[in-house]
Scaffold this motif. Structure first.
Motif, PDB file in Angstrom:
ATOM      1  N   GLU A  86      66.462  28.978  22.462  1.00 45.82           N
ATOM      2  CA  GLU A  86      65.045  28.918  22.813  1.00 45.82           C
ATOM      3  C   GLU A  86      64.498  30.330  23.020  1.00 45.82           C
ATOM      4  OE1 GLU A  86      64.588  26.450  26.209  1.00 45.82           O
ATOM      5  OE2 GLU A  86      65.076  24.577  25.152  1.00 45.82           O
ATOM      6  N   GLY A  87      63.286  30.560  22.552  1.00 45.18           N
ATOM      7  CA  GLY A  87      62.682  31.887  22.609  1.00 45.18           C
ATOM      8  C   GLY A  87      62.856  32.687  21.341  1.00 45.18           C
ATOM      9  N   THR A  88      63.623  32.145  20.360  1.00 48.40           N
ATOM     10  CA  THR A  88      63.781  32.835  19.083  1.00 48.40           C
ATOM     11  C   THR A  88      62.460  32.834  18.322  1.00 48.40           C
ATOM     12  OG1 THR A  88      66.102  32.162  18.979  1.00 48.40           O
ATOM     13  CG2 THR A  88      65.077  32.886  16.923  1.00 48.40           C
ATOM     14  N   ARG A  89      62.124  33.973  17.703  1.00 47.43           N
ATOM     15  CA  ARG A  89      60.886  34.110  16.941  1.00 47.43           C
ATOM     16  C   ARG A  89      61.225  34.381  15.481  1.00 47.43           C
ATOM     17  NH1 ARG A  89      56.165  34.945  19.521  1.00 47.43           N
ATOM     18  NH2 ARG A  89      55.388  36.120  17.730  1.00 47.43           N
ATOM     19  N   ALA A  90      60.405  33.820  14.582  1.00 52.19           N
ATOM     20  CA  ALA A  90      60.590  34.008  13.139  1.00 52.19           C
ATOM     21  C   ALA A  90      59.441  34.872  12.614  1.00 52.19           C
ATOM     22  CB  ALA A  90      60.611  32.666  12.414  1.00 52.19           C
ATOM     23  N   GLU A  91      59.787  35.987  11.948  1.00 54.28           N
ATOM     24  CA  GLU A  91      58.792  36.913  11.421  1.00 54.28           C
ATOM     25  C   GLU A  91      59.025  37.130   9.929  1.00 54.28           C
ATOM     26  OE1 GLU A  91      58.996  40.494  13.607  1.00 54.28           O
ATOM     27  OE2 GLU A  91      58.623  39.559  15.569  1.00 54.28           O
ATOM     28  N   LEU A  92      57.933  37.308   9.185  1.00 56.24           N
ATOM     29  CA  LEU A  92      58.011  37.645   7.773  1.00 56.24           C
ATOM     30  C   LEU A  92      57.948  39.158   7.629  1.00 56.24           C
ATOM     31  CD1 LEU A  92      55.801  35.012   5.898  1.00 56.24           C
ATOM     32  CD2 LEU A  92      58.274  35.163   6.005  1.00 56.24           C
ATOM     33  N   ARG A  93      58.881  39.718   6.871  1.00 57.50           N
ATOM     34  CA  ARG A  93      58.912  41.165   6.650  1.00 57.50           C
ATOM     35  C   ARG A  93      59.094  41.457   5.166  1.00 57.50           C
ATOM     36  NH1 ARG A  93      62.873  43.186  11.616  1.00 57.50           N
ATOM     37  NH2 ARG A  93      61.537  42.442  13.333  1.00 57.50           N
ATOM     38  N   THR A 126      56.006  32.136  15.442  1.00 62.93           N
ATOM     39  CA  THR A 126      56.153  32.843  14.163  1.00 62.93           C
ATOM     40  C   THR A 126      55.089  33.918  14.053  1.00 62.93           C
ATOM     41  OG1 THR A 126      54.703  31.308  12.967  1.00 62.93           O
ATOM     42  CG2 THR A 126      57.075  30.793  13.038  1.00 62.93           C
ATOM     43  N   ARG A 127      55.324  34.836  13.129  1.00 67.49           N
ATOM     44  CA  ARG A 127      54.344  35.889  12.860  1.00 67.49           C
ATOM     45  C   ARG A 127      54.383  36.220  11.381  1.00 67.49           C
ATOM     46  NH1 ARG A 127      54.772  41.520  15.989  1.00 67.49           N
ATOM     47  NH2 ARG A 127      56.522  41.781  14.537  1.00 67.49           N
ATOM     48  N   PRO A 128      53.230  36.188  10.697  1.00 71.44           N
ATOM     49  CA  PRO A 128      53.210  36.502   9.257  1.00 71.44           C
ATOM     50  C   PRO A 128      53.394  37.987   9.022  1.00 71.44           C
ATOM     51  CG  PRO A 128      50.989  36.141  10.059  1.00 71.44           C
ATOM     52  CD  PRO A 128      51.907  35.818  11.203  1.00 71.44           C
ATOM     53  N   ALA A 129      53.488  38.362   7.743  1.00 71.19           N
ATOM     54  CA  ALA A 129      53.627  39.768   7.395  1.00 71.19           C
ATOM     55  C   ALA A 129      52.313  40.501   7.649  1.00 71.19           C
ATOM     56  CB  ALA A 129      54.053  39.905   5.934  1.00 71.19           C
ATOM     57  N   LEU A 130      52.367  41.817   7.575  1.00 71.54           N
ATOM     58  CA  LEU A 130      51.190  42.646   7.834  1.00 71.54           C
ATOM     59  C   LEU A 130      50.063  42.293   6.868  1.00 71.54           C
ATOM     60  CD1 LEU A 130      49.819  45.074   9.190  1.00 71.54           C
ATOM     61  CD2 LEU A 130      50.875  46.515   7.441  1.00 71.54           C
TER      62      LEU A 130
END
Length: 333
Positions: A86-93, A126-130
């Protein structure tokens, strides 16, 4: 005995070849837990792309789809040994210069509860790419001030100054008259300045002893200068020669300088005509530099992945061609 050694050698060779192939293709087993992540933008993310944690590949993207609310739904696998808590974040790079991307997992706090198989990462996790469009939209107010017409006007004014046109002199006189009028309008401020100056003089009169010392020191300085008048005179003569040389240099450089300033208008006009090219360059430059920085983080070199090689071997009777190899990796499909 010889047959046994041959069999052992063949088995070891096959195993080493398989390990080398696995290392080169950077492949991982497709088995593991399956998760889903929601992104507002998953552009350039494809099936078969990497899923990494702390820079190590732990899984693969299995599917990229679209939900009814215009949200990208990405299904991926992760190894059983990966700390999915829990607390893991997924980001696009960004992965390379051609725009490929991967999912980077930032693990949660140590000791947190493990995520169940099939867990869905919401948009808050989650967080998308720049978003380069949003980045450059912030520079729009600055770009609006880069008016080519203003640059042309500035160039024309500089040329006019070097040409000694009368209109420039008139403008200078007008500015001087405006300054004089401004000073006249500030007579009250000037009066206050004189009053304050009287206060300063009163303080100076109270420090006559220190002032006498200052004057004596100044007299000594003047006497020292008088004793070195010959050296000072030769120095002034050298300054005169230097001034003459500088004047000659300016005279010789006036024509090239004027030509360069004349060309400034052409340069600004070319920039104005190619504004789309400049905008495209400025738009893609941060992404390119960001990706170059990522590729060069391992050292003073860039990493490239070769998907296929072909060629021809010369022979006396002709060329023996159609030679080559193609990688079966998912990124080359």
């Amino acid at each position: 005995m010889t047959l046994t050694k041959s069999i052992v050698f063949a088995v070891v060779t096959v195993l080493a070849t398989m390990a080398l192939a696995t290392t080169i293709t950077n492949s991982t087993s497709s088995s593991g837990r399956t998760f889903t992540a929601l992104f507002t933008d998953a552009t350039s993310l494809n099936k078969g792309d990497d899923v990494r944690m702390a820079g190590v590949k732990i899984g693969t993207v299995e599917k990229v789809g679209l939900r009814e609310n215009d949200t990208a739904e990405v299904t991926f696998t992760a190894a059983e040994s990966a700390p999915m808590v829990e607390g893991t974040r997924a980001e696009l790079r960004f992965r390379n210069l051609i725009g490929q991307r991967y999912i980077a997992l930032e693990p949660g706090a140590t000791g947190a509860a493990a995520l169940e198989d099939g867990y869905t990462f919401t948009l808050d996790e989650t967080r998308p790419a720049l978003d380069l469009t949003m980045l450059f939209n912030g520079f729009q107010p600055l770009f609006k001030f880069l008016d080519p017409d203003d640059v042309n006007n500035l160039s024309a004014q500089i040329i006019a100054v070097f040409q000694g046109e009368g209109t420039t002199v008139e403008s200078l006189l007008s500015s001087t008259a405006s300054l004089t009028s401004t000073i006249a309008d500030r007579d009250q401020v000037i009066g206050e300045l004189i009053t304050n100056l009287n206060s300063v003089l009163d303080v100076v009169s109270q420090r006559t002893g220190q002032l006498d010392t200052t004057l004596v020191t100044l007299q000594r300085l003047v006497s020292g200068l008088a004793e070195d008048r010959k050296t000072i005179g030769s120095t002034i003569e050298g300054v005169g020669n230097l001034t003459e040389s500088v004047a000659g240099l300016l005279s010789e450089g006036r024509a090239p300088l004027r030509k360069s300033i004349d060309s400034l208008g052409d340069v600004s006009e070319n920039l104005a005509e190619n504004d789309k090219v400049i905008d495209r360059f400025l738009t893609t430059m941060p992404q390119k530099t960001d990706e170059l920085g990522r590729l060069a983080t391992y050292g003073g070199w860039l990493n490239f992945y070769i998907c296929s090689i072909d060629g021809r071997i010369p022979r006396p009777e002709g060329y023996y061609g159609d030679l080559g190899v193609e990688s079966p990796a998912g990124r080359c499909r």
